[in-house]
Design an enzyme around this catalytic site. Structure first.
Site, short mmCIF file in Angstrom:
data_model
loop_
_atom_site.label_atom_id
_atom_site.label_comp_id
_atom_site.label_asym_id
_atom_site.label_seq_id
_atom_site.Cartn_x
_atom_site.Cartn_y
_atom_site.Cartn_z
CE LYS A 1 -4.18 1.74 2.20
NZ LYS A 1 -4.69 2.17 0.91
N GLY B 1 6.53 0.86 5.71
CA GLY B 1 7.43 -0.04 5.00
C GLY B 1 7.45 0.22 3.51
CB CYS B 2 4.76 0.64 1.03
SG CYS B 2 4.00 -0.99 1.29
CB THR B 3 6.93 5.34 2.71
OG1 THR B 3 5.52 5.51 2.53
CG2 THR B 3 7.64 6.66 2.49
CB ALA C 1 8.64 3.84 -2.66
#
Length: 151
Positions: A38, A43-45, A48
């Site tokens: 998401k 974590g995804c940030t 990325a």
């Protein structure tokens, strides 16, 4: 889950601007295809941003980086703008690519099972075959591990 040596399933999904992008567009180049749960989550940030920080190194090697999640086009546009993400983010709300790559799996959050995207990265070779599969990757080190593998 797909394995090394298998043909990577082709797909066509919209990017953050709504333009259709197909995996087959990149034949002749290596592709890092990473699936993440998401936009704008911790974590995804971090994952990325790590790919963004390494983007020049990937580009120098002629490698394309593509991130895919279930988030919509507008979510990807805001996420990319907020963190200056220079690579492709593709939207897969119907989970076509997510399911084709076998990353829609049961996960446990606080002991409760639910279905979701399992953070997974695929390295696809110039002929469209899977060269490497990295399951349950760590957001902070995923980009560096791929660069180390590429040499």
């Amino acid at each position: 889950m797909l394995e090394k040596g298998m043909t990577a399933p082709d797909f066509t999904l919209p990017d953050k601007d709504g333009n259709p992008v197909s995996l087959s567009d990149f034949r002749g180049r290596k592709v890092v295809l990473y699936f993440y749960p998401k936009d704008n989550t911790p974590g995804c940030t971090r994952q990325a941003c790590a790919f963004a920080a390494s983007h020049d190194a990937f580009r120098e090697k002629g490698v394309v980086v593509i991130g895919i999640s279930k988030d919509g086009v507008s979510s990807h546009a805001k996420f990319a703008e907020k963190y200056s993400l220079p690579f492709l983010l593709l939207s897969d709300p119907e989970r076509r690519a997510i399911e084709a790559y076998g990353v829609w799996q049961e996960k446990k959050l606080y002991g409760k099972p639910s279905m979701g995207v399992v953070r997974t990265t695929f390295l696809i070779d110039e002929e469209g075959r899977i060269e490497k599969v990295m399951e349950k990757v760590k957001p902070d080190t995923n980009a560096a591990e791929i660069l180390a593998y590429l040499g």
